[in-house]
Design a protein around this motif. Structure first.
Motif, short mmCIF file in Angstrom:
data_model
loop_
_atom_site.label_atom_id
_atom_site.label_comp_id
_atom_site.label_asym_id
_atom_site.label_seq_id
_atom_site.Cartn_x
_atom_site.Cartn_y
_atom_site.Cartn_z
N CYS A 107 37.13 32.11 39.55
CA CYS A 107 37.86 31.25 38.67
C CYS A 107 38.43 30.15 39.93
O CYS A 107 38.73 28.99 39.76
CB CYS A 107 38.76 31.86 37.75
N GLY A 108 39.09 30.93 40.61
CA GLY A 108 39.75 30.09 42.08
C GLY A 108 38.85 29.23 42.77
O GLY A 108 39.17 27.95 43.10
N LEU A 109 37.51 29.52 43.00
CA LEU A 109 36.65 28.95 43.71
C LEU A 109 36.24 27.70 43.00
O LEU A 109 36.17 26.42 43.60
CB LEU A 109 35.41 29.68 43.91
N LEU A 110 36.02 27.87 41.80
CA LEU A 110 35.68 26.46 40.72
C LEU A 110 36.85 25.84 40.37
O LEU A 110 36.57 24.61 39.90
CB LEU A 110 34.75 26.85 39.70
N GLY A 111 38.02 26.46 40.42
CA GLY A 111 39.15 25.52 39.76
C GLY A 111 39.32 25.74 38.47
O GLY A 111 40.02 24.83 37.83
N TYR A 112 38.42 26.64 37.33
CA TYR A 112 38.49 26.69 36.13
C TYR A 112 39.37 28.10 35.61
O TYR A 112 39.13 28.93 36.43
CB TYR A 112 37.28 26.68 35.44
N GLU A 117 29.80 32.57 47.20
CA GLU A 117 30.53 32.47 48.45
C GLU A 117 30.57 31.22 48.81
O GLU A 117 29.53 30.47 49.24
CB GLU A 117 30.06 33.41 49.50
N ALA A 118 31.69 30.58 49.05
CA ALA A 118 31.71 29.25 49.66
C ALA A 118 31.33 29.07 50.82
O ALA A 118 31.83 29.81 51.75
CB ALA A 118 33.00 28.60 49.50
N ILE A 119 30.40 27.90 51.10
CA ILE A 119 30.03 27.83 52.68
C ILE A 119 31.02 26.93 53.22
O ILE A 119 31.01 25.84 52.85
CB ILE A 119 28.72 27.29 52.63
N THR A 156 34.98 37.93 46.98
CA THR A 156 33.85 36.86 46.67
C THR A 156 33.94 36.83 45.15
O THR A 156 34.14 37.51 44.64
CB THR A 156 32.50 37.27 47.25
N GLY A 157 33.46 35.74 44.85
CA GLY A 157 33.17 35.36 43.48
C GLY A 157 32.24 36.06 42.84
O GLY A 157 31.14 36.37 43.38
N MET A 158 32.33 36.87 41.59
CA MET A 158 31.34 37.67 41.06
C MET A 158 31.26 37.34 39.71
O MET A 158 32.38 36.82 38.82
CB MET A 158 31.67 39.19 40.98
N ALA A 159 30.05 37.28 39.12
CA ALA A 159 29.92 37.13 37.49
C ALA A 159 28.81 37.98 37.02
O ALA A 159 27.76 38.26 37.88
CB ALA A 159 29.77 35.61 37.50
#
Length: 401
Positions: A149-154, A229-231, A130-133
């Motif tokens: 980064c992959g989830l947001l595309g940046y 986490e993308a829903i 999952t995305g973490m920050a």
């Protein structure tokens, strides 16, 4: 020597090296830490190091200590039993009676447990599914993993030092702001928020965010750890594709196609009642300068700030659009022409303020023109043309506008 007796009894692993970095003395605590006897550590060997394979590091510590008076470094050591430990080395200069450096005092600390925890955390953070920050208490990202980064595309460098609201989809700011305020004030230690972020290509992503506050030793909030986490399946749905076709990808505002449709709806409403239709064209005056001085990321922030100001300044029934570049349009029904002019003045005031773009304080400035009609048969392109002309007149002669 008397100092031998002192160092022999101290629990701190200690060595004395000459100014060339060759070991002259080691105490029992250091022998126990490294797993070697004193004779082994003091025996001449290639490079004369305390432990094979670390000549460059040892010489660097000695050199830094002699040049600066003190030096600190961390390294790993293989022990004879096959165990590898992490050691923090601190070097201090020993001067002779006339103040000249004659030796280096080297003290060691076993930091294996701490370094193991750091390595474990780094690996878990980097490889989490999952995305973490990590975020500071103001809401700026300070560390992000590849999954986010992959989830947001940046890219990572495009996210770091940005505020989470910079990527929040229009209309979803309140939940995140409230959650941040509660965590920062210590009202709660963990929050869960469902909100939309703006993907780099413009489509919204609905994300479940779980954020926890990490406290400092005195118990006060220090920073935040967040999971994203993308829903759904994380792919663009038909609804997302439809949204992209009718909205500006950067700001989420209506695009030219949707604006044309909304203008026809507004004009049709005139036929069913009284009032006027006001069409405003706003052109940002400082976008090129911000792009040239601070980069296009800052320019994007300026555009989204303008979009937010416009959305906040009009009735929900109004249409706010971006036609591309630095040009925005507002279409709104009003009771009469003075009310329409008041709306123009209000929008002009909202678009002339200070804002933060990519961490820089910049001026948001715009020229705003207006066209008004009572005739439901007016062509939308004619209204846009007249508002555009009025905007350029005001830009050239702001005092006489």
């Amino acid at each position: 020597m008397e100092w031998h007796a002192v160092f022999d009894q101290t629990p701190v692993p200690t060595a004395v090296l000459d100014v060339q970095g060759r070991p002259q003395y080691v105490n029992p605590a250091l022998c126990n830490l490294l797993g070697h006897g004193a004779a082994d550590l003091l025996r001449p060997r290639p490079h004369d190091t305390l432990c094979p394979g670390h000549a460059a590091l040892q010489n660097a510590i000695v050199g830094d200590t002699l040049s600066r008076g003190h030096a600190v470094s961390e390294t790993w050591y293989p022990k004879p039993d096959g165990q590898t430990i992490w050691v923090r080395l601190s070097g201090s200069v020993i001067n002779d009676t006339v103040g000249r450096p004659c030796a280096v005092l080297l003290q060691a600390e076993d930091v294996t447990t701490r370094r193991s925890c750091e390595i474990l955390w780094d690996q878990c953070f980097a490889t989490a599914p999952t995305g973490m920050a990590l975020l500071d208490l103001q809401g700026y990202w300070t560390s992000v993993n590849d999954t986010l980064c992959g989830l947001l595309g940046y890219r990572r460098d495009e996210i770091l030092a940005r505020h989470f609201s910079d990527m929040t989809y229009p209309g979803d700011d309140e939940q995140g702001d409230t959650a941040l305020a509660d965590l920062r004030a210590g009202h709660t230690k963990t929050v869960s928020v469902e909100k939309r972020y703006r993907h780099k290509d413009g489509h919204p992503i609905t994300v479940l965010i779980r954020s926890s506050v990490v406290t400092s030793p005195d118990g006060r909030p220090s920073f935040l750890v967040s999971h994203y986490e993308a829903i759904g399946n994380g792919r663009m749905t038909d609804a997302h594709l439809a949204h992209l076709a009718l909205h500006d990808p950067l700001t989420g505002l209506a695009n030219r196609a949707l604006l044309a449709d909304r203008l026809h709806h507004h004009l049709a409403a005139l036929a069913a009642g009284s009032g006027v239709l006001a069409v405003l064209v706003a052109d940002l005056d400082q976008l090129k300068q911000v792009n040239d001085r601070y980069g296009h990321l800052a320019g994007d922030h300026l555009l989204t700030a303008a979009a937010d100001q416009l959305l906040a300044g009009v009735d929900p029934s109004a249409t706010v659009a971006r036609l591309g570049g630095d040009e925005f349009v507002v279409a709104s029904l009003a009771d009469d022409i003075p009310t329409a002019e008041t709306l123009r003045d209000h929008i002009a005031e909202l678009l002339n303020t200070k804002t933060t773009a990519a961490g820089h304080q910049v001026n948001l400035k715009a020229s705003v023109g207006i066209a008004v009609t009572r005739d439901p048969n007016t062509e939308p392109k004619e209204l846009l043309h007249l508002a555009d002309q009025d905007m350029y007149t005001r830009k050239k002669n702001p005092r006489n506008a």
